[in-house]
Scaffold this motif. Structure first.
Motif, PDB file in Angstrom:
ATOM      1  N   MET A   1      27.481  -1.366 -19.303  1.00  0.00           N
ATOM      2  CA  MET A   1      28.123  -0.881 -18.094  1.00  0.00           C
ATOM      3  C   MET A   1      27.379  -1.401 -16.877  1.00  0.00           C
ATOM      4  O   MET A   1      26.282  -1.905 -16.982  1.00  0.00           O
ATOM      5  CB  MET A   1      28.136   0.649 -18.068  1.00  0.00           C
ATOM      6  CG  MET A   1      28.946   1.251 -19.190  1.00  0.00           C
ATOM      7  SD  MET A   1      28.967   3.027 -19.109  1.00  0.00           S
ATOM      8  CE  MET A   1      29.916   3.269 -17.644  1.00  0.00           C
ATOM      9  N   CYS A   2      27.972  -1.214 -15.678  1.00  0.00           N
ATOM     10  CA  CYS A   2      27.364  -1.816 -14.522  1.00  0.00           C
ATOM     11  C   CYS A   2      27.866  -1.169 -13.243  1.00  0.00           C
ATOM     12  O   CYS A   2      29.050  -0.905 -13.117  1.00  0.00           O
ATOM     13  CB  CYS A   2      27.718  -3.310 -14.534  1.00  0.00           C
ATOM     14  SG  CYS A   2      26.909  -4.273 -13.294  1.00  0.00           S
ATOM     15  N   LEU A   3      26.979  -0.898 -12.305  1.00  0.00           N
ATOM     16  CA  LEU A   3      27.357  -0.363 -11.004  1.00  0.00           C
ATOM     17  C   LEU A   3      27.008  -1.356  -9.916  1.00  0.00           C
ATOM     18  O   LEU A   3      25.865  -1.761  -9.792  1.00  0.00           O
ATOM     19  CB  LEU A   3      26.615   0.949 -10.735  1.00  0.00           C
ATOM     20  CG  LEU A   3      27.233   2.244 -11.268  1.00  0.00           C
ATOM     21  CD1 LEU A   3      26.409   3.406 -10.795  1.00  0.00           C
ATOM     22  CD2 LEU A   3      28.665   2.406 -10.811  1.00  0.00           C
ATOM     23  N   TYR A 168      24.181   4.935 -20.417  1.00  0.00           N
ATOM     24  CA  TYR A 168      24.329   4.938 -18.960  1.00  0.00           C
ATOM     25  C   TYR A 168      24.102   6.377 -18.498  1.00  0.00           C
ATOM     26  O   TYR A 168      24.808   7.284 -18.924  1.00  0.00           O
ATOM     27  CB  TYR A 168      25.732   4.463 -18.606  1.00  0.00           C
ATOM     28  CG  TYR A 168      26.087   4.501 -17.141  1.00  0.00           C
ATOM     29  CD1 TYR A 168      25.993   3.359 -16.357  1.00  0.00           C
ATOM     30  CD2 TYR A 168      26.540   5.678 -16.551  1.00  0.00           C
ATOM     31  CE1 TYR A 168      26.331   3.395 -15.008  1.00  0.00           C
ATOM     32  CE2 TYR A 168      26.888   5.723 -15.211  1.00  0.00           C
ATOM     33  CZ  TYR A 168      26.776   4.581 -14.444  1.00  0.00           C
ATOM     34  OH  TYR A 168      27.116   4.619 -13.121  1.00  0.00           O
ATOM     35  N   VAL A 169      23.110   6.575 -17.645  1.00  0.00           N
ATOM     36  CA  VAL A 169      22.756   7.916 -17.180  1.00  0.00           C
ATOM     37  C   VAL A 169      23.078   8.021 -15.695  1.00  0.00           C
ATOM     38  O   VAL A 169      22.530   7.266 -14.879  1.00  0.00           O
ATOM     39  CB  VAL A 169      21.267   8.225 -17.433  1.00  0.00           C
ATOM     40  CG1 VAL A 169      20.937   9.648 -16.995  1.00  0.00           C
ATOM     41  CG2 VAL A 169      20.920   8.030 -18.907  1.00  0.00           C
ATOM     42  N   VAL A 175      25.343  12.175 -19.152  1.00  0.00           N
ATOM     43  CA  VAL A 175      25.719  11.056 -20.008  1.00  0.00           C
ATOM     44  C   VAL A 175      27.143  11.289 -20.487  1.00  0.00           C
ATOM     45  O   VAL A 175      27.466  12.380 -20.970  1.00  0.00           O
ATOM     46  CB  VAL A 175      24.759  10.927 -21.211  1.00  0.00           C
ATOM     47  CG1 VAL A 175      25.226   9.847 -22.166  1.00  0.00           C
ATOM     48  CG2 VAL A 175      23.345  10.633 -20.731  1.00  0.00           C
ATOM     49  N   ALA A 176      28.011  10.294 -20.361  1.00  0.00           N
ATOM     50  CA  ALA A 176      29.429  10.463 -20.670  1.00  0.00           C
ATOM     51  C   ALA A 176      29.696  10.639 -22.163  1.00  0.00           C
ATOM     52  O   ALA A 176      30.620  11.349 -22.547  1.00  0.00           O
ATOM     53  CB  ALA A 176      30.232   9.281 -20.131  1.00  0.00           C
ATOM     54  N   HIS A 177      28.906   9.992 -22.993  1.00  0.00           N
ATOM     55  CA  HIS A 177      29.149  10.013 -24.437  1.00  0.00           C
ATOM     56  C   HIS A 177      28.238  11.051 -25.093  1.00  0.00           C
ATOM     57  O   HIS A 177      27.009  10.944 -25.030  1.00  0.00           O
ATOM     58  CB  HIS A 177      28.912   8.627 -25.030  1.00  0.00           C
ATOM     59  CG  HIS A 177      29.833   7.586 -24.477  1.00  0.00           C
ATOM     60  ND1 HIS A 177      31.001   7.202 -25.108  1.00  0.00           N
ATOM     61  CD2 HIS A 177      29.779   6.876 -23.321  1.00  0.00           C
ATOM     62  CE1 HIS A 177      31.609   6.286 -24.376  1.00  0.00           C
ATOM     63  NE2 HIS A 177      30.889   6.072 -23.292  1.00  0.00           N
ATOM     64  N   ASP A 220      20.974   2.411 -16.375  1.00  0.00           N
ATOM     65  CA  ASP A 220      21.895   1.841 -17.365  1.00  0.00           C
ATOM     66  C   ASP A 220      21.055   1.133 -18.416  1.00  0.00           C
ATOM     67  O   ASP A 220      20.867  -0.079 -18.380  1.00  0.00           O
ATOM     68  CB  ASP A 220      22.868   0.879 -16.670  1.00  0.00           C
ATOM     69  CG  ASP A 220      24.110   0.613 -17.506  1.00  0.00           C
ATOM     70  OD1 ASP A 220      24.164   1.103 -18.648  1.00  0.00           O
ATOM     71  OD2 ASP A 220      25.014  -0.082 -17.026  1.00  0.00           O
ATOM     72  N   TYR A 221      20.540   1.908 -19.362  1.00  0.00           N
ATOM     73  CA  TYR A 221      19.548   1.410 -20.306  1.00  0.00           C
ATOM     74  C   TYR A 221      20.083   0.341 -21.257  1.00  0.00           C
ATOM     75  O   TYR A 221      19.313  -0.467 -21.779  1.00  0.00           O
ATOM     76  CB  TYR A 221      18.972   2.576 -21.109  1.00  0.00           C
ATOM     77  CG  TYR A 221      18.203   3.571 -20.277  1.00  0.00           C
ATOM     78  CD1 TYR A 221      17.081   3.196 -19.554  1.00  0.00           C
ATOM     79  CD2 TYR A 221      18.600   4.919 -20.213  1.00  0.00           C
ATOM     80  CE1 TYR A 221      16.367   4.112 -18.785  1.00  0.00           C
ATOM     81  CE2 TYR A 221      17.899   5.835 -19.450  1.00  0.00           C
ATOM     82  CZ  TYR A 221      16.785   5.429 -18.740  1.00  0.00           C
ATOM     83  OH  TYR A 221      16.094   6.336 -17.981  1.00  0.00           O
ATOM     84  N   GLN A 222      21.371   0.322 -21.481  1.00  0.00           N
ATOM     85  CA  GLN A 222      21.973  -0.654 -22.389  1.00  0.00           C
ATOM     86  C   GLN A 222      22.157  -2.027 -21.753  1.00  0.00           C
ATOM     87  O   GLN A 222      22.332  -3.029 -22.443  1.00  0.00           O
ATOM     88  CB  GLN A 222      23.331  -0.145 -22.853  1.00  0.00           C
ATOM     89  CG  GLN A 222      24.349  -0.039 -21.716  1.00  0.00           C
ATOM     90  CD  GLN A 222      25.505   0.864 -22.016  1.00  0.00           C
ATOM     91  OE1 GLN A 222      26.591   0.398 -22.337  1.00  0.00           O
ATOM     92  NE2 GLN A 222      25.287   2.183 -21.926  1.00  0.00           N
ATOM     93  N   HIS A 223      22.139  -2.097 -20.419  1.00  0.00           N
ATOM     94  CA  HIS A 223      22.665  -3.230 -19.660  1.00  0.00           C
ATOM     95  C   HIS A 223      21.624  -4.273 -19.264  1.00  0.00           C
ATOM     96  O   HIS A 223      20.589  -3.933 -18.688  1.00  0.00           O
ATOM     97  CB  HIS A 223      23.338  -2.693 -18.403  1.00  0.00           C
ATOM     98  CG  HIS A 223      23.948  -3.746 -17.537  1.00  0.00           C
ATOM     99  ND1 HIS A 223      25.263  -4.144 -17.657  1.00  0.00           N
ATOM    100  CD2 HIS A 223      23.431  -4.488 -16.523  1.00  0.00           C
ATOM    101  CE1 HIS A 223      25.525  -5.072 -16.753  1.00  0.00           C
ATOM    102  NE2 HIS A 223      24.422  -5.299 -16.059  1.00  0.00           N
TER     103      HIS A 223
END
Length: 229
Positions: A1-3, A168-169, A175-177, A220-223
């Motif tokens: 994800m990305c902002l 993504y926090v 957290v959405a999930h 966004d720890y995954q990104h």
């Protein structure tokens, strides 16, 4: 994800030529969801091919900020949570295929575990559905989260790794999930987790990629993403 608000631009071997008309070639299969199956060989391998229209049926369309001809599919070996090698696929910008191959060879040599690696088209281009099953993916022609600007994923210059373990926090800590909520804090010593300053972050940084785990006020720890050049 990305902002977009948290990053400046948030936003090989050749196969047959891609079809730009938007009409899928009859012989091109549409990706379908499957559980990761072990790969017979333990040696890392990576293959770069041109992308067919059907492979990005949902994630690419005319008007995207990158042409179909500038995308490539990287088929590579990754280490699974089952402690076995698997073969996955990523679609990225052709300019970063070397970066991806270099970094993922390091991750494989370190046996850094990855849950699954399928094209986002397996989930009909749904970023939410892809994240929900902990899928590592890259290209997706979509806006940045909460923005009208293109995400770096729309350029094929971003990747999300183990989104369950690296969620993504939001700025309020949410957290959405639901399956990712126990992974919202850092540092965290669990398999597949990316922590500030660890070797995964350093491997991407060596190729000029930034980590979303350093952004504020969101994380966004995954990104990982690389600005265009």
């Amino acid at each position: 994800m990305c902002l977009a608000a948290t990053a400046a631009a948030c936003g090989g071997t050749q196969a047959s030529s891609p079809t730009l008309s938007g009409t899928p070639a009859p012989a091109d299969p549409i990706p379908t969801a499957t559980s990761p199956s072990p790969t017979p060989t333990a040696a890392f391998a990576a293959k770069v091919t041109e992308v067919t229209r059907n492979e990005v049926k949902y994630s690419w369309r005319p008007g995207c900020p990158v042409s179909l001809g500038d995308l490539r599919k990287v088929t590579l070996t990754y280490w699974g949570f089952d402690d076995k090698p698997h073969t996955g696929e990523l679609v990225v910008n052709k300019a970063v295929t070397g970066d991806i191959t270099t970094v993922f060879k390091k991750l494989y040599d370190w046996r850094f575990p990855i849950a699954r690696m399928q094209l986002v088209d397996v989930y009909k281009g749904s970023d939410f559905d892809s994240i929900e099953v902990d899928n590592t993916s890259a290209f997706n022609c979509r806006p940045a989260t909460g923005s009208s600007k293109w995400s770096q994923h729309a350029y094929g210059r971003a990747i999300d790794i183990n989104p369950r373990e690296n969620p993504y926090v939001s700025s309020d800590g949410s957290v959405a999930h639901t399956n990712a909520r126990k992974f919202a804090k850092r540092p965290l010593d669990k398999p597949g987790v990316i922590n500030p300053g660890d070797r995964v972050v350093k491997a991407f940084k060596a190729e000029g990629w930034e980590w979303g785990g350093y952004w504020t006020p969101i994380r966004d720890y995954q990104h990982f993403s690389k600005a265009g050049g």
